[in-house]
Design a protein around this motif. Sequence first.
Motif, PDB file in Angstrom:
ATOM      1  N   UNK A   1       0.754  -1.432   0.002  1.00  0.00           N
ATOM      2  CA  UNK A   1      -0.015  -0.541  -0.009  1.00  0.00           C
ATOM      3  C   UNK A   1       0.547   0.793   0.146  1.00  0.00           C
ATOM      4  N   UNK A   2       0.806   2.072  -0.337  1.00  0.00           N
ATOM      5  CA  UNK A   2       1.606   3.445  -0.905  1.00  0.00           C
ATOM      6  C   UNK A   2       1.333   3.907   0.349  1.00  0.00           C
ATOM      7  N   UNK A   3       2.443   5.315   0.906  1.00  0.00           N
ATOM      8  CA  UNK A   3       2.365   5.218   1.929  1.00  0.00           C
ATOM      9  C   UNK A   3       1.691   6.641   1.378  1.00  0.00           C
ATOM     10  N   UNK A   4       0.934   7.602   2.593  1.00  0.00           N
ATOM     11  CA  UNK A   4       0.186   8.740   2.042  1.00  0.00           C
ATOM     12  C   UNK A   4       1.293   9.780   2.405  1.00  0.00           C
ATOM     13  N   UNK A   5       1.386  11.352   1.797  1.00  0.00           N
ATOM     14  CA  UNK A   5       2.013  12.183   1.685  1.00  0.00           C
ATOM     15  C   UNK A   5       1.498  12.765   2.625  1.00  0.00           C
ATOM     16  N   UNK A   6       2.310  13.198   3.286  1.00  0.00           N
ATOM     17  CA  UNK A   6       2.753  13.929   4.642  1.00  0.00           C
ATOM     18  C   UNK A   6       1.259  15.482   4.620  1.00  0.00           C
ATOM     19  N   UNK A   7       1.280  15.669   3.720  1.00  0.00           N
ATOM     20  CA  UNK A   7      -0.008  17.301   3.670  1.00  0.00           C
ATOM     21  C   UNK A   7      -1.185  16.089   3.624  1.00  0.00           C
ATOM     22  N   UNK A   8      -1.533  15.172   3.259  1.00  0.00           N
ATOM     23  CA  UNK A   8      -2.325  14.475   3.247  1.00  0.00           C
ATOM     24  C   UNK A   8      -3.361  13.329   5.009  1.00  0.00           C
ATOM     25  N   UNK A   9      -1.696  13.891   5.677  1.00  0.00           N
ATOM     26  CA  UNK A   9      -2.098  12.366   6.781  1.00  0.00           C
ATOM     27  C   UNK A   9      -2.597  13.607   8.169  1.00  0.00           C
ATOM     28  N   UNK A  10      -3.055  13.176   8.886  1.00  0.00           N
ATOM     29  CA  UNK A  10      -4.018  13.458   9.865  1.00  0.00           C
ATOM     30  C   UNK A  10      -2.710  14.138  11.479  1.00  0.00           C
ATOM     31  N   UNK A  11      -2.998  14.879  12.001  1.00  0.00           N
ATOM     32  CA  UNK A  11      -1.796  15.276  13.150  1.00  0.00           C
ATOM     33  C   UNK A  11      -1.374  14.511  13.654  1.00  0.00           C
ATOM     34  N   UNK A  12      -1.879  13.331  14.105  1.00  0.00           N
ATOM     35  CA  UNK A  12      -1.232  11.831  14.751  1.00  0.00           C
ATOM     36  C   UNK A  12      -0.823  11.619  13.628  1.00  0.00           C
ATOM     37  N   UNK A  13      -0.513  11.210  12.415  1.00  0.00           N
ATOM     38  CA  UNK A  13      -0.142  10.417  11.171  1.00  0.00           C
ATOM     39  C   UNK A  13       1.027  11.289  11.444  1.00  0.00           C
ATOM     40  N   UNK A  14       0.793  12.452  11.210  1.00  0.00           N
ATOM     41  CA  UNK A  14       2.336  13.653  10.886  1.00  0.00           C
ATOM     42  C   UNK A  14       3.451  13.317  12.199  1.00  0.00           C
ATOM     43  N   UNK A  15       3.044  12.960  13.316  1.00  0.00           N
ATOM     44  CA  UNK A  15       3.495  13.144  14.500  1.00  0.00           C
ATOM     45  C   UNK A  15       4.693  12.048  14.724  1.00  0.00           C
ATOM     46  N   UNK A  16       3.797  10.508  13.882  1.00  0.00           N
ATOM     47  CA  UNK A  16       4.064   9.224  14.676  1.00  0.00           C
ATOM     48  C   UNK A  16       5.428   9.321  13.136  1.00  0.00           C
ATOM     49  N   UNK A  17       4.722   9.613  11.881  1.00  0.00           N
ATOM     50  CA  UNK A  17       5.677   9.972  10.967  1.00  0.00           C
ATOM     51  C   UNK A  17       7.198  10.705  11.371  1.00  0.00           C
ATOM     52  N   UNK A  18       7.550  11.524  11.884  1.00  0.00           N
ATOM     53  CA  UNK A  18       8.083  12.828  12.133  1.00  0.00           C
ATOM     54  C   UNK A  18       9.017  11.806  13.739  1.00  0.00           C
ATOM     55  N   UNK A  19       8.378  11.071  14.527  1.00  0.00           N
ATOM     56  CA  UNK A  19       9.221   9.665  15.240  1.00  0.00           C
ATOM     57  C   UNK A  19       9.974   8.809  14.702  1.00  0.00           C
ATOM     58  N   UNK A  20       9.105   8.166  13.854  1.00  0.00           N
ATOM     59  CA  UNK A  20      10.208   7.712  12.735  1.00  0.00           C
ATOM     60  C   UNK A  20      11.270   7.517  12.414  1.00  0.00           C
ATOM     61  N   UNK A  21      11.315   9.761  11.605  1.00  0.00           N
ATOM     62  CA  UNK A  21      11.750  10.116  11.161  1.00  0.00           C
ATOM     63  C   UNK A  21      12.909  10.272  11.684  1.00  0.00           C
ATOM     64  N   UNK A  22      12.768  10.297  13.208  1.00  0.00           N
ATOM     65  CA  UNK A  22      14.406  11.125  13.867  1.00  0.00           C
ATOM     66  C   UNK A  22      14.401  11.045  14.806  1.00  0.00           C
TER      67      UNK A  22
END
Length: 426
Positions: A1-22
């Motif tokens: 499944x293609x990952x959501x673009x950052x702009x399409x994520x919810x706040x929680x999804x964006x924060x989880x993404x940052x937790x993984x990437x940083x």
Amino acid sequence: MEQKKFRDMSQDERLQYLKIKTNLSEKEIDLFRNTGGLNFNTINGMVENAIGVFPLPIGIATNFVINNKEYLIPMAIEEPSVIAAASNAAKIAGRGGGFVADVDDSIMIGQIQLIPDSNNSINKSEIDDIIKVLQDNKNKITSLANTKSKFAECIDIKIRHIEDKSINSLGIMIIVEILVDVKDAMGANVVNTMCEGIAPEIELLTGGETILKILSNYATERLVRCKAIFPRDLIGGEDVLRRILFAYAMAYTDVYRAVTHNKGIMNGIDSVAIATGQDFRAIEAGCHAYACRDGHYKSLTKWYQNSNGDLVGEIEIPMAVGTVGGITNTHPIVKSCLKLLNVSSSKELATIMAASGLAQNFSAIRALADEGIQKGHMKLHSKNIAIMAGATDNMIELVSKKMVEEKNVSVSRAKEILETLNKKGV
């Protein structure tokens, strides 16, 4: 499944993404979840890829009387001493009759850049013909601009030419400037809309090509002026007044001092601008350009002694602010700050910001001319140092007070004082 673009994520999804990437911890990530008085949908509508808010302290500057009206002025700023200094200056100015201010109508300038419809610049012999065509059609262009807004009014058009002085040497360009009364708005959106709306007509009339179609933040048709008298006896007497005049002389004459002098003015102006939802970057750019309008960057304020022997301060600056539109309609804290100010128009808000800048400048040059800037600044900064050392609640005041008494404001000393107080069970 293609990952959501950052702009399409919810706040929680964006924060989880940052937790993984940083390397941010969960505790650090969690700081972004607290959005204060704003809901996330509002924030997400203001900027792209939002994750949270960056809070600034808001304090109230007191004692201000401007044009015989009392104000409590909200200031959003992280720097200690600014609010206290402005309040103290306003108190002294109040003894001299308060601040007196006047402001121009809310006229903003929009610019349309015109070149030939080719790679060649306009020939000098063509300039007069093109300008005449535009002058002959001013009413037509103005009427077209006014179809683009229900509240703002294009009141005039000015035409001039400039020659490219960049490394590219592109030759002569014609600049069509529209003057727009934007009423109580800052005006960027409506002026840009008008510029873009009339550009095709300008091309049709001249056979040229329009490049830039944009508001100018150099709001020289929208100046605010403010003046206050500071009684000599309340500022430390004749010697301090004399030293203040020397401080002003340096700021007027030397660019290195002028930049810092004007930064202090903007401490007062920007903090009110942020609290009331204004474009403080545009205000800064316009003010600094105005400071060098004569070819020499100098003080935005003027200081002199009147016939009674008292100190007089004056400021004149471009001030593009709005009480309607932009985030003044959507940001709840901004709306509350404007309500707190009880302003009825953008012109009134401009006078408040000018008075805030003048008050802050007085306090800064008075401190510099008398005891030095650090004594008062470090006294207030000591609370920040106490917090950095780990002090909380009533300990902040105790640690701060002890450091000031000792004239030793540092994190290491704050930690020592805090450790001693803890051992005593304070």
